[in-house]
Motif scaffolding. Structure first.
Motif, mmCIF file in Angstrom:
data_model
loop_
_atom_site.group_PDB
_atom_site.id
_atom_site.type_symbol
_atom_site.label_atom_id
_atom_site.label_comp_id
_atom_site.label_asym_id
_atom_site.label_seq_id
_atom_site.Cartn_x
_atom_site.Cartn_y
_atom_site.Cartn_z
ATOM 1 N N ASP A 175 24.378 24.668 29.722
ATOM 2 C CA ASP A 175 24.970 25.431 28.628
ATOM 3 C C ASP A 175 25.707 24.513 27.652
ATOM 4 O O ASP A 175 26.315 24.963 26.706
ATOM 5 N N PHE A 176 25.671 23.186 27.871
ATOM 6 C CA PHE A 176 26.293 22.223 26.977
ATOM 7 C C PHE A 176 25.205 21.487 26.187
ATOM 8 O O PHE A 176 25.356 20.340 25.802
ATOM 9 N N ARG A 177 24.065 22.141 25.973
ATOM 10 C CA ARG A 177 22.919 21.473 25.348
ATOM 11 C C ARG A 177 23.243 21.012 23.921
ATOM 12 O O ARG A 177 22.975 19.888 23.551
ATOM 13 N N ASP A 178 23.849 21.906 23.137
ATOM 14 C CA ASP A 178 24.163 21.578 21.745
ATOM 15 C C ASP A 178 25.674 21.454 21.570
ATOM 16 O O ASP A 178 26.419 22.309 22.058
ATOM 17 N N PRO A 179 26.133 20.441 20.831
ATOM 18 C CA PRO A 179 27.579 20.342 20.593
ATOM 19 C C PRO A 179 28.053 21.455 19.663
ATOM 20 O O PRO A 179 27.300 21.892 18.791
ATOM 21 N N VAL A 180 29.293 21.892 19.862
ATOM 22 C CA VAL A 180 29.860 22.853 18.904
ATOM 23 C C VAL A 180 30.453 22.107 17.715
ATOM 24 O O VAL A 180 30.557 22.657 16.617
ATOM 25 N N ILE A 181 30.847 20.850 17.938
ATOM 26 C CA ILE A 181 31.359 19.999 16.850
ATOM 27 C C ILE A 181 30.853 18.578 17.095
ATOM 28 O O ILE A 181 30.841 18.115 18.251
ATOM 29 N N ARG A 182 30.466 17.904 16.018
ATOM 30 C CA ARG A 182 30.087 16.478 16.119
ATOM 31 C C ARG A 182 30.625 15.774 14.877
ATOM 32 O O ARG A 182 30.328 16.201 13.753
ATOM 33 N N VAL A 183 31.441 14.737 15.079
ATOM 34 C CA VAL A 183 32.051 14.027 13.943
ATOM 35 C C VAL A 183 32.129 12.532 14.246
ATOM 36 O O VAL A 183 31.967 12.111 15.393
ATOM 37 N N THR A 184 32.430 11.762 13.218
ATOM 38 C CA THR A 184 32.702 10.325 13.374
ATOM 39 C C THR A 184 34.207 10.120 13.459
ATOM 40 O O THR A 184 34.949 10.666 12.633
ATOM 41 N N ALA A 185 34.660 9.337 14.450
ATOM 42 C CA ALA A 185 36.082 8.996 14.551
ATOM 43 C C ALA A 185 36.409 7.955 13.478
ATOM 44 O O ALA A 185 35.741 6.922 13.392
ATOM 45 N N MET A 186 37.409 8.237 12.656
ATOM 46 C CA MET A 186 37.717 7.403 11.492
ATOM 47 C C MET A 186 39.052 6.663 11.662
ATOM 48 O O MET A 186 39.887 7.063 12.480
ATOM 49 N N PRO A 187 39.276 5.612 10.868
ATOM 50 C CA PRO A 187 40.526 4.851 10.973
ATOM 51 C C PRO A 187 41.784 5.723 10.826
ATOM 52 O O PRO A 187 42.802 5.464 11.468
ATOM 53 N N ALA A 188 41.712 6.778 10.031
ATOM 54 C CA ALA A 188 42.884 7.642 9.828
ATOM 55 C C ALA A 188 43.249 8.424 11.092
ATOM 56 O O ALA A 188 44.337 9.001 11.170
ATOM 57 N N ASP A 189 42.361 8.424 12.085
ATOM 58 C CA ASP A 189 42.585 9.210 13.316
ATOM 59 C C ASP A 189 43.159 8.362 14.456
ATOM 60 O O ASP A 189 43.178 8.793 15.603
ATOM 61 N N THR A 190 43.602 7.133 14.155
ATOM 62 C CA THR A 190 44.038 6.222 15.228
ATOM 63 C C THR A 190 45.510 6.373 15.588
ATOM 64 O O THR A 190 46.324 6.847 14.793
ATOM 65 N N ASN A 191 45.838 5.891 16.809
ATOM 66 C CA ASN A 191 47.231 5.816 17.259
ATOM 67 C C ASN A 191 47.788 4.417 16.954
ATOM 68 O O ASN A 191 47.124 3.596 16.317
ATOM 69 N N ALA A 192 48.990 4.151 17.447
ATOM 70 C CA ALA A 192 49.657 2.876 17.150
ATOM 71 C C ALA A 192 48.916 1.680 17.731
ATOM 72 O O ALA A 192 49.166 0.540 17.332
ATOM 73 N N TYR A 193 48.010 1.922 18.664
ATOM 74 C CA TYR A 193 47.287 0.815 19.316
ATOM 75 C C TYR A 193 45.897 0.600 18.721
ATOM 76 O O TYR A 193 45.148 -0.265 19.176
ATOM 77 N N GLY A 194 45.533 1.412 17.756
ATOM 78 C CA GLY A 194 44.246 1.221 17.101
ATOM 79 C C GLY A 194 43.114 2.026 17.715
ATOM 80 O O GLY A 194 41.997 2.006 17.199
ATOM 81 N N ASP A 195 43.396 2.721 18.839
ATOM 82 C CA ASP A 195 42.390 3.626 19.400
ATOM 83 C C ASP A 195 42.604 5.015 18.801
ATOM 84 O O ASP A 195 43.601 5.272 18.132
#
Ligand SMILES: CC(=O)SCCNC(=O)CCNC(=O)[C@H](O)C(C)(C)COP(=O)(O)OP(=O)(O)OC[C@H]1O[C@@H](n2cnc3c(N)ncnc32)[C@H](O)[C@@H]1OP(=O)(O)O
Length: 125
Positions: free
Chosen positions: A3-23
């Motif tokens: 039942d997980f065949r298709d994603p409900v959301i798919r995106v690219t992780a961008m630099p604006a989404d990082t924490n203080a460590y860069g991940d």
């Protein structure tokens, strides 16, 4: 995972989404998961639905900038007004094929009416 065949959301992780460590920041991933669960809940209950609880949240692996992030979700249980939804997120290096599970959680959503009050969900057969 059927039942997980298709994603409900798919995106690219961008630099604006990082924490203080860069991940990638955990709150960003959690927000994506909540949004994904919201799509599953609204579709199943055919109307408005809101998050009431989140259980078993686990961050398994870090996500890196540029990764493709896919959120999968499926209804696990339906009550009178509530739905329990299993959510998992996976990362894939944008230039590779291997997928790695990065998070999982169980969301509970309540179907609500226009006044914001719980409404009864019509059960599917
Ligand atoms: C605060 C925020 O902005 S969080 C983000 C968005 N979420 C929201 O805004 C929701 C805020 N909460 C609310 O508006 C209200 O709690 C409502 C309308 C969702 C529910 O109203 P309540 O009076 O709390 O609901 P009620 O006690 O009748 O329970 C509704 C259902 O939720 C279930 N439920 C209640 N609490 C929990 C919980 N902690 N975990 C799992 N299920 C729960 C109940 O078992 C019931 O399910 P059922 O009808 O399938 O048996």
């Amino acid at each position: 995972m059927d039942d997980f065949r298709d994603p409900v959301i798919r995106v690219t992780a961008m630099p604006a989404d990082t924490n203080a460590y860069g991940d990638i920041f955990g709150g960003w991933l959690l927000s994506l998961m909540d949004s994904g669960a919201g799509l599953v809940a609204a579709r199943y209950s055919r109307g408005r639905a809101v998050t009431i609880a989140l259980d078993g949240m686990k961050f398994h692996k870090p996500v890196k900038v540029g990764d493709e992030v896919s959120v999968y979700g499926a209804i696990r249980k339906v009550g009178r007004t509530s739905m329990t939804i299993g959510i998992e997120a996976y990362r894939r290096h944008r230039a590779e094929e291997e997928r790695v599970k990065v998070t999982e959680a169980i969301f509970t959503f309540v179907a609500i009416d226009d006044a914001g009050l719980p409404r009864v969900i019509e059960q599917e057969d």
